[in-house]
Motif scaffolding. Structure first.
Motif, PDB file in Angstrom:
ATOM      1  N   PRO A  99       0.656  -0.977   0.614  1.00  0.00           N
ATOM      2  CA  PRO A  99       0.199   0.005  -0.300  1.00  0.00           C
ATOM      3  C   PRO A  99       1.308   0.934   0.006  1.00  0.00           C
ATOM      4  O   PRO A  99       2.193   1.419   0.725  1.00  0.00           O
ATOM      5  N   GLN A 100      -0.148   2.465  -0.057  1.00  0.00           N
ATOM      6  CA  GLN A 100       1.703   3.226  -0.674  1.00  0.00           C
ATOM      7  C   GLN A 100       1.421   4.055   0.904  1.00  0.00           C
ATOM      8  O   GLN A 100       0.451   3.723   1.861  1.00  0.00           O
ATOM      9  N   VAL A 101       2.416   4.485   1.120  1.00  0.00           N
ATOM     10  CA  VAL A 101       2.405   5.128   2.675  1.00  0.00           C
ATOM     11  C   VAL A 101       1.636   6.265   2.953  1.00  0.00           C
ATOM     12  O   VAL A 101       1.197   7.015   1.737  1.00  0.00           O
ATOM     13  N   ARG A 102       1.695   6.703   3.886  1.00  0.00           N
ATOM     14  CA  ARG A 102       0.363   7.315   4.559  1.00  0.00           C
ATOM     15  C   ARG A 102       0.908   8.522   5.880  1.00  0.00           C
ATOM     16  O   ARG A 102       2.293   7.806   6.365  1.00  0.00           O
ATOM     17  N   SER A 103       0.427   9.550   5.691  1.00  0.00           N
ATOM     18  CA  SER A 103       0.977  10.290   6.469  1.00  0.00           C
ATOM     19  C   SER A 103       0.067  10.626   8.292  1.00  0.00           C
ATOM     20  O   SER A 103      -0.826  10.866   7.795  1.00  0.00           O
ATOM     21  N   THR A 104       0.868  11.332   9.044  1.00  0.00           N
ATOM     22  CA  THR A 104      -0.300  11.840   9.557  1.00  0.00           C
ATOM     23  C   THR A 104       0.086  12.771  10.403  1.00  0.00           C
ATOM     24  O   THR A 104       1.246  13.521  10.312  1.00  0.00           O
ATOM     25  N   PRO A 162      -8.561   3.385 -11.720  1.00  0.00           N
ATOM     26  CA  PRO A 162      -7.815   2.669 -12.866  1.00  0.00           C
ATOM     27  C   PRO A 162      -7.256   1.430 -12.139  1.00  0.00           C
ATOM     28  O   PRO A 162      -6.792   1.893 -11.070  1.00  0.00           O
ATOM     29  N   GLU A 163      -7.606   0.707 -13.200  1.00  0.00           N
ATOM     30  CA  GLU A 163      -6.434  -1.252 -12.344  1.00  0.00           C
ATOM     31  C   GLU A 163      -5.517  -1.600 -13.299  1.00  0.00           C
ATOM     32  O   GLU A 163      -6.114  -1.168 -14.768  1.00  0.00           O
ATOM     33  N   TYR A 208       1.790  -8.510 -11.476  1.00  0.00           N
ATOM     34  CA  TYR A 208       2.262  -6.972 -11.620  1.00  0.00           C
ATOM     35  C   TYR A 208       0.604  -6.906 -11.530  1.00  0.00           C
ATOM     36  O   TYR A 208      -0.175  -6.477 -12.523  1.00  0.00           O
ATOM     37  N   SER A 209       0.176  -6.044 -10.591  1.00  0.00           N
ATOM     38  CA  SER A 209      -1.017  -5.401  -9.766  1.00  0.00           C
ATOM     39  C   SER A 209      -1.289  -3.624 -10.076  1.00  0.00           C
ATOM     40  O   SER A 209      -0.112  -4.120  -8.638  1.00  0.00           O
ATOM     41  N   PHE A 210      -1.929  -2.792 -10.310  1.00  0.00           N
ATOM     42  CA  PHE A 210      -1.128  -1.435  -9.548  1.00  0.00           C
ATOM     43  C   PHE A 210      -3.055  -1.380  -9.607  1.00  0.00           C
ATOM     44  O   PHE A 210      -3.992  -1.715 -10.758  1.00  0.00           O
ATOM     45  N   ILE A 211      -3.678  -0.941  -8.696  1.00  0.00           N
ATOM     46  CA  ILE A 211      -5.206   0.021  -8.086  1.00  0.00           C
ATOM     47  C   ILE A 211      -4.685   1.360  -7.494  1.00  0.00           C
ATOM     48  O   ILE A 211      -4.247   1.293  -6.155  1.00  0.00           O
ATOM     49  N   MET A 212      -5.679   2.279  -8.406  1.00  0.00           N
ATOM     50  CA  MET A 212      -5.423   3.392  -7.290  1.00  0.00           C
ATOM     51  C   MET A 212      -7.163   4.460  -7.621  1.00  0.00           C
ATOM     52  O   MET A 212      -7.569   4.570  -8.351  1.00  0.00           O
ATOM     53  N   TRP A 213      -7.139   4.859  -6.164  1.00  0.00           N
ATOM     54  CA  TRP A 213      -8.401   4.969  -6.213  1.00  0.00           C
ATOM     55  C   TRP A 213      -8.136   6.791  -5.927  1.00  0.00           C
ATOM     56  O   TRP A 213      -7.296   6.492  -4.994  1.00  0.00           O
ATOM     57  N   ASP A 214      -9.522   7.970  -6.754  1.00  0.00           N
ATOM     58  CA  ASP A 214      -8.421   9.590  -6.259  1.00  0.00           C
ATOM     59  C   ASP A 214      -9.025   9.680  -5.474  1.00  0.00           C
ATOM     60  O   ASP A 214      -8.316  11.097  -5.569  1.00  0.00           O
ATOM     61  N   LEU A 269     -13.895  17.244   6.352  1.00  0.00           N
ATOM     62  CA  LEU A 269     -12.911  15.392   5.482  1.00  0.00           C
ATOM     63  C   LEU A 269     -12.587  16.014   4.158  1.00  0.00           C
ATOM     64  O   LEU A 269     -13.556  16.721   3.389  1.00  0.00           O
ATOM     65  N   GLU A 270     -11.416  15.949   4.532  1.00  0.00           N
ATOM     66  CA  GLU A 270     -10.240  15.974   3.749  1.00  0.00           C
ATOM     67  C   GLU A 270     -10.282  14.076   2.885  1.00  0.00           C
ATOM     68  O   GLU A 270      -9.750  13.629   3.671  1.00  0.00           O
ATOM     69  N   THR A 271      -9.822  14.321   1.481  1.00  0.00           N
ATOM     70  CA  THR A 271      -9.550  13.038   0.865  1.00  0.00           C
ATOM     71  C   THR A 271      -8.496  13.080  -0.337  1.00  0.00           C
ATOM     72  O   THR A 271      -8.275  14.445  -0.403  1.00  0.00           O
ATOM     73  N   ASP A 272      -7.898  12.721  -0.082  1.00  0.00           N
ATOM     74  CA  ASP A 272      -6.680  12.089  -0.894  1.00  0.00           C
ATOM     75  C   ASP A 272      -6.283  11.010  -1.330  1.00  0.00           C
ATOM     76  O   ASP A 272      -7.562   9.865  -1.792  1.00  0.00           O
ATOM     77  N   SER A 273      -5.643  10.494  -2.360  1.00  0.00           N
ATOM     78  CA  SER A 273      -5.725   9.595  -3.702  1.00  0.00           C
ATOM     79  C   SER A 273      -5.078   8.837  -2.669  1.00  0.00           C
ATOM     80  O   SER A 273      -4.572   9.427  -1.766  1.00  0.00           O
ATOM     81  N   LEU A 274      -5.243   7.268  -2.864  1.00  0.00           N
ATOM     82  CA  LEU A 274      -4.008   5.801  -2.266  1.00  0.00           C
ATOM     83  C   LEU A 274      -3.864   5.046  -3.298  1.00  0.00           C
ATOM     84  O   LEU A 274      -5.189   4.446  -4.291  1.00  0.00           O
ATOM     85  N   PHE A 275      -2.864   4.422  -3.448  1.00  0.00           N
ATOM     86  CA  PHE A 275      -2.783   3.098  -4.344  1.00  0.00           C
ATOM     87  C   PHE A 275      -2.809   2.191  -3.840  1.00  0.00           C
ATOM     88  O   PHE A 275      -1.419   1.996  -2.306  1.00  0.00           O
ATOM     89  N   VAL A 276      -2.218   1.039  -4.260  1.00  0.00           N
ATOM     90  CA  VAL A 276      -1.548  -0.174  -3.864  1.00  0.00           C
ATOM     91  C   VAL A 276      -1.387  -0.926  -5.434  1.00  0.00           C
ATOM     92  O   VAL A 276      -2.081  -0.830  -6.676  1.00  0.00           O
ATOM     93  N   HIS A 277      -0.374  -1.219  -5.437  1.00  0.00           N
ATOM     94  CA  HIS A 277       0.686  -2.067  -5.680  1.00  0.00           C
ATOM     95  C   HIS A 277       1.487  -3.867  -5.716  1.00  0.00           C
ATOM     96  O   HIS A 277       1.838  -3.673  -4.601  1.00  0.00           O
ATOM     97  N   GLY A 278       1.791  -4.090  -6.647  1.00  0.00           N
ATOM     98  CA  GLY A 278       2.795  -5.135  -6.153  1.00  0.00           C
ATOM     99  C   GLY A 278       2.832  -6.796  -7.086  1.00  0.00           C
ATOM    100  O   GLY A 278       2.042  -6.585  -7.746  1.00  0.00           O
TER     101      GLY A 278
END
Length: 364
Positions: A24-29, A283-284, A303-309, A346-355
């Motif tokens: 999964p994509q790295v996330r900040s806080t 997109p996937e 190899y797979s890649f999915i990203m939610w905007d 509520l603030e939103t951002d994109s998130l992706f996962v790949h592997g």
């Protein structure tokens, strides 16, 4: 001799089981725990280190899971199938305790008190080494961040092109995704300083969850090229639909001799639930190389890649601007509304996962 008539097209079915080794994509806080040398307050402007939380704090590590895909060809040109995948829970945690003699531990925040806007910290473990001056504390803190995600799909596939050794299908269907991130924080600190308040126990608790549920459709293409025992498959598609999002938080603060107060450090109410819904796309892409070991059995690597905007995450919605008067709990328990930390929406951002995907394909 009369020629034989074919009354039905040849049909077939498939089943794929894959192990997922995804990242999964790295996330900040915001910084959640700070540490400093013994005798020095755990405040960021005094050189304290961020022990947990902060920029790119979570994610980026291997998260294992599985994916199942199966269906049936109703004719040579059209088939229907379904797919389900799930990743195991990704967990980042921190736990510490002490009395401040070997180092200080705190929860850093920016003090929005009107008198002095500056870095400050809730003391979990601290000792000035003199027995006087700043208040000494001993205590413990436990913080945990988790991330879970899954996907479920139903689709149809229609052949667009085909020939010896290759085939290209149009893909269309329904998609559902679930993404949930949570943060829990529990801290207890006992005042050890001799004098007023000695022995008082302070407690802080936060429990925050950000849920995302996507419902929509999908369109794309599936292309397969084969030569001998080898098969190369490429899947590209986009999911379009609604992302339903729910923010849930609750918390409390307590001190010996006073009633527990609603609202933790970042969860500013006893219980808060906010919902919203946004149009979203994802997109996937997946590419897979398979080798046929037996007539109907192949092993594959891909190899797979999915990203939610548009994804709601906990770290994007924490406010560390807190009035110290809200945290002190030295009165009868009432809190001035102006001191309570504000929630700015509520603030939103994109998130992706790949592997990498490792699988077994059965066709019959």
């Amino acid at each position: 001799m009369q020629p034989k008539r074919r009354v039905a097209n040849k049909t077939g079915a498939w089943m794929t089981a894959e192990a997922l080794l995804w990242f999964p994509q790295v996330r900040s806080t915001v910084p959640l725990v700070s540490t400093n040398a013994a005798g020095t307050l755990p405040e960021l402007d005094l050189g304290a280190a961020t022990a947990f939380g902060g920029q790119d704090a979570f994610g980026g590590d291997l998260q294992a899971g599985f994916r199942l895909d199966g269906g049936v060809m109703l004719s040579e040109d059209f088939g229907m199938g379904g797919r389900f995948w799930m990743l195991g829970e990704a967990e980042d945690s921190y736990s510490a305790s002490g009395d401040g003699t070997t180092g200080s531990i705190g929860i850093p925040f920016f003090d929005s008190d009107l008198v002095a806007d500056q870095e400050n910290s809730i003391l979990v473990a601290y000792s000035d080494g003199t027995g006087g001056g700043d208040t000494d504390f001993q205590g413990n803190i436990n913080v945990e961040s988790t991330l879970e995600m899954y996907g479920a799909e139903g689709y149809g596939r229609l052949r667009l092109l085909g020939g010896k050794g290759y085939r290209s299908d149009f893909i269309g269907g329904f998609s559902h995704f679930g993404i949930e991130e949570s943060l829990t924080l529990a801290a207890t600190a006992t005042q050890t300083e001799i004098g007023a308040g000695q022995g008082d126990v302070y407690t802080f608790n936060d429990d925050i969850t950000a849920e995302n549920e996507f419902f929509g459709g999908q369109i794309g293409f599936l292309t397969t090229v084969g030569r001998g025992a080898w098969t190369l498959t490429a899947l590209t598609k986009v999911h379009l639909g609604n992302m339903d999002q729910t923010w849930t938080s609750n918390g409390s603060r307590g001190r010996t001799g006073f009633a527990d107060q609603a609202g933790g450090i970042f969860a500013n109410n006893a219980e808060q639930s906010i919902e919203q819904s946004n149009f979203s796309f994802a997109p996937e892409a997946n590419i897979k190389l398979a080798y046929k070991l037996r007539p109907h059995v192949s092993f594959s690597v891909g190899y797979s890649f999915i990203m939610w905007d548009d994804v709601l995450l906990v770290g994007d919605n924490l406010n560390r601007n807190i009035n110290s008067g809200y945290l002190v709990l030295d009165g009868a328990g009432a809190v001035d509304p102006a001191e309570r930390p504000t929630f700015e929406g509520l603030e939103t951002d994109s998130l992706f996962v790949h592997g990498v995907d490792l699988g077994c394909v059965i066709q019959f």
